[in-house]
Design an enzyme around this catalytic site. Structure first.
Site, short mmCIF file in Angstrom:
data_model
loop_
_atom_site.label_atom_id
_atom_site.label_comp_id
_atom_site.label_asym_id
_atom_site.label_seq_id
_atom_site.Cartn_x
_atom_site.Cartn_y
_atom_site.Cartn_z
N GLU B 60 1.13 -1.28 0.68
CA GLU B 60 -0.07 -0.12 0.01
C GLU B 60 1.11 1.33 -0.36
O GLU B 60 -0.13 2.22 -0.67
CB GLU B 60 -1.54 0.06 1.20
CG GLU B 60 -2.15 -0.95 1.26
CD GLU B 60 -1.44 -2.36 1.94
OE1 GLU B 60 -0.87 -2.33 2.11
OE2 GLU B 60 -2.13 -3.33 0.94
N HIS B 129 -11.79 -4.64 8.25
CA HIS B 129 -12.16 -4.60 6.93
C HIS B 129 -13.52 -3.70 6.96
O HIS B 129 -14.12 -3.78 5.73
CB HIS B 129 -12.04 -5.62 6.17
CG HIS B 129 -11.23 -6.61 5.78
ND1 HIS B 129 -10.70 -7.74 7.53
CD2 HIS B 129 -10.63 -6.66 4.99
CE1 HIS B 129 -9.34 -7.64 6.72
NE2 HIS B 129 -9.90 -7.48 4.79
#
Lengths: 347, 328
Positions: B60, B129
């Protein structure tokens, strides 16, 4: 690694003397900054490049104006080697309106995209991902430029290093990862934090070529960078080029430097890249003491003038404070086909 | 008019923009063959190839940084963070690099990049999440933060974000991907920094973001049956915030409620409330200004607990009723 000097490679006398002058220019600039701190006109504890000049000059001699670099908190040498001008650099270090970034960036954020300088960086390892992106652009646009990303042995232990080297290798991007191993991550010797001696060994883990060179031998750095650059342009991907060098001054100006072993600096000063290059040039009959003294005097004068320019420059107007935070909205020629091939300039 | 889902609308924008402009490309985890975790880029690999639909490793920080470098050198990258939670791994690149580069370089660089990321709970995906982290970015000078609440805005805001010359954090919501709206086929822009009055009403102003706009619309239908008329404002861009329509609305209704999914403590709602009470609308207030937002807890896995962690339609109805009927 030995202190035996490299051969002249393919460089002309003019190029060699240019490299020599550039190394002196960096040293003179850094010593002027040092003096500026001692005189109390420069704040912020700048990080000086004294002792590491051969790395920036060796690498940047292989770069063209269209090529990019990313730099570090110890970036003055890289910027000068890539064409940065001393006056706006010094003005930036003094926070003046005439600086490269109008006084808003300071020593750790000097940038000039027109010179291919994507910025010094205050975050250790922060510039590596940017270098990957600039190299990705080169591939997507078929722009033909390479990106040299400078960083230190400290950055080699960050997550950004791992992600960036892996991405660049996976996509065969034209990056030269230049690790300036000056043996210290800020105030901590590398052997306390890292189990390997040659950081270039890590290249194997990413499937790229890794080389360690004597970073105080400007011609050795140059020759390795030429090879890295050729690999990059041939589409063979990135290189991890480790240049072993040593930081003569502290992490920042004012650092008490308690972490050094007794006699360490003196030992490394015998390996100063400037006298070493001088010796080569003298033996080749390209330079004599007189010309050396002249170049030294000229670069010192340049640095002195840069400091005078900075001192006599105005501070930025307070109204500048809220400018340049975001680029204002500009309406676009809607829906017409836009092609990067015809786009002018960068950014 | 033709209906498209929120995901389809985003995909159509990406397809149209990439077709028209070679500077635009996508980069993210599993966006190619897999089509992205929520299918937004499904089919685009076949259309544009691996060079422009770039699958990254699970990196990321690296992918956010690649967007920065590409943007600095003339491209207009659209990065995808697979789940908004994972943007925690990109924060150095976004906050310490992308957001500040223009300012640090004295205005000599632009960083025209978009990072798309699905936030929000409601999918049973638990605490790592399901987060709504948009306010992290609101607090950072140099960024823009966009939160489309419907398919029409999603398509138009994404185009505006791609053509903005600043780094834009584009927060999608997982539960909105399948919701449909009328979406014109031709490309269009919904300008960044423009609030929208989604429903007019006279009794209470509700400022809602992302999926909470949809829940507030449902609540408003129920409230209308009790003769409570709610005015709903969707800021669409939460940074920069177009607060003038909010203040005008509160002057009209005399009451204000802010609804968002993110945790209330330190959330975006506090900023909206502050701007209301610091404005001339203060003199018109007939009740305390209230917030309805996520509890100060991670999103739990158990579906019943998850449901109660963030505002639902019935919570909005109750809170609005209490505000209008003098319960505070």
């Amino acid at each position: 690694m030995s202190n035996k000097e490299s051969t002249m490679a393919d460089l002309t006398k003019e190029e060699l003397l240019g490299m020599y002058r550039q190394m002196h220019r960096i040293r003179a600039f850094e010593m002027a900054v040092y003096d500026g701190v001692q005189r109390g006109v420069i704040a912020g504890g700048p990080h000086l490049y004294v002792g590491e000049e051969a790395v920036a000059v060796g690498v940047c001699t292989t770069l063209r104006p269209m090529d990019y670099i990313t730099s570090t908190h110890r970036g003055h040498g890289h910027l000068i080697a890539k064409g940065g001008q001393l006056k706006p650099m010094m003005a930036e270090i003094l926070g003046k309106a005439t600086g490269y970034c109008k006084g808003k960036g300071g020593s750790m954020h000097i940038a000039d995209l027109n010179l291919g300088i994507l910025g010094a960086n205050g975050i250790v390892g922060g510039g590596l991902p940017t270098a990957v992106g600039a190299a990705l652009s080169s591939k997507l646009k078929q722009g033909g430029w390479v990106v040299a990303s400078f960083f230190g042995d400290g950055a080699a232990n960050t997550g950004s290093f791992h992600e960036s080297l892996n991405l660049a290798a996976a996509w065969k991007l034209p990056v030269i990862f230049v690790c300036e191993n000056n043996t210290f991550a800020m105030f901590t010797p590398m052997e306390w934090t890292t189990a390997i001696k040659d950081l270039s060994a890590r290249a194997a883990a990413y499937g790229m070529v890794g080389t360690t060179v004597d970073g105080n031998d400007v011609l050795a750095v140059y020759r390795a960078a030429v090879e890295a650059r050729e690999r990059a342009l041939a589409g063979e991907g990135p290189t991890l080029l480790e240049c072993k060098t040593y930081r003569f001054l502290g992490h920042y100006v004012g650092d008490p430097e308690d972490y050094r072993k007794p006699g360490e600096v003196e030992m490394h000063k015998k390996n100063d890249p400037l006298p070493r290059f001088e010796k080569v040039l003298i033996e080749a009959g390209m330079i004599n003491k007189e010309l050396m003294q002249q170049m030294m005097a000229e670069t010192r004068q340049e640095a002195k003038e840069a400091l005078e320019f900075a001192l006599s420059s105005p501070d930025p107007d307070p109204s500048e404070l809220t400018m340049d935070v975001r680029r204002p909205f500009k309406p676009l020629g809607d829906l017409e086909r836009v092609s990067y091939i015809v786009e002018e300039g960068v950014g | 008019m033709r209906e498209l889902s929120y995901a389809e609308a985003l995909r159509e924008c990406l397809r149209q923009t990439m077709t028209a402009d070679e500077r635009v490309f996508m980069i993210g985890e599993d966006i190619g063959i897999y089509g992205g975790a929520f299918g937004v880029s499904a089919g685009l690999l076949a259309e544009f190839g691996k060079e422009r639909i770039i699958d990254t490793p699970i990196s990321e920080a690296g992918l956010a940084g690649a967007c920065i470098g590409a943007a600095l050198t003339g491209m207009r990258p659209v990065g995808e963070i697979q789940f908004m939670d994972f943007v925690a791994l990109s924060m150095e690149q976004i906050v310490l690099q992308a957001a500040k580069i223009r300012f640090m370089f004295g205005g000599k660089a632009t960083v025209p990049m978009v990072l798309r990321m699905p936030g929000g709970s409601g999918t049973g995906a638990a605490a790592q999440h399901s987060e709504s982290l948009e306010n992290w970015f609101v607090h950072v000078p140099g960024l823009k933060v966009v939160m489309p609440s419907n398919a029409y805005d999603a398509k138009g805001l994404l185009r505006a974000a791609i053509y903005d010359d600043n780094p834009v954090i584009f927060v999608e919501h997982k539960l909105l991907y399948r919701t449909k709206a009328d979406v014109p086929e031709e490309p269009y822009e919904v300008p960044l920094g423009k609030s929208k009055i989604v429903r007019e009403g006279s009794d209470l102003t509700i400022v809602a973001t992302s999926i909470m706009v949809q829940r507030t619309l449902q609540a408003a239908e129920q409230l209308a049956q009790e003769n409570i008329e709610v005015e709903i404002i969707d800021p669409r861009t939460i940074k920069p915030l177009d607060s003038a329509p909010i203040i005008d609305s509160v002057k009209k209704t005399g009451r204000a409620l802010v609804v968002h999914e993110a945790v209330k403590m330190g959330g975006f709602g506090g900023e909206v409330v502050s701007q209301i009470v610091a404005s001339e609308a203060f003199d018109y207030l007939e009740a305390p200004v209230r917030r309805l937002a996520g509890l100060d807890t991670p999103i739990p896995y158990n579906r019943t607990l998850e449901y109660h962690a963030v505002p639902q339609v019935e919570n909005i109805v109750d809170e609005a009723r209490k505000l209008v009927q003098g319960g505070y």
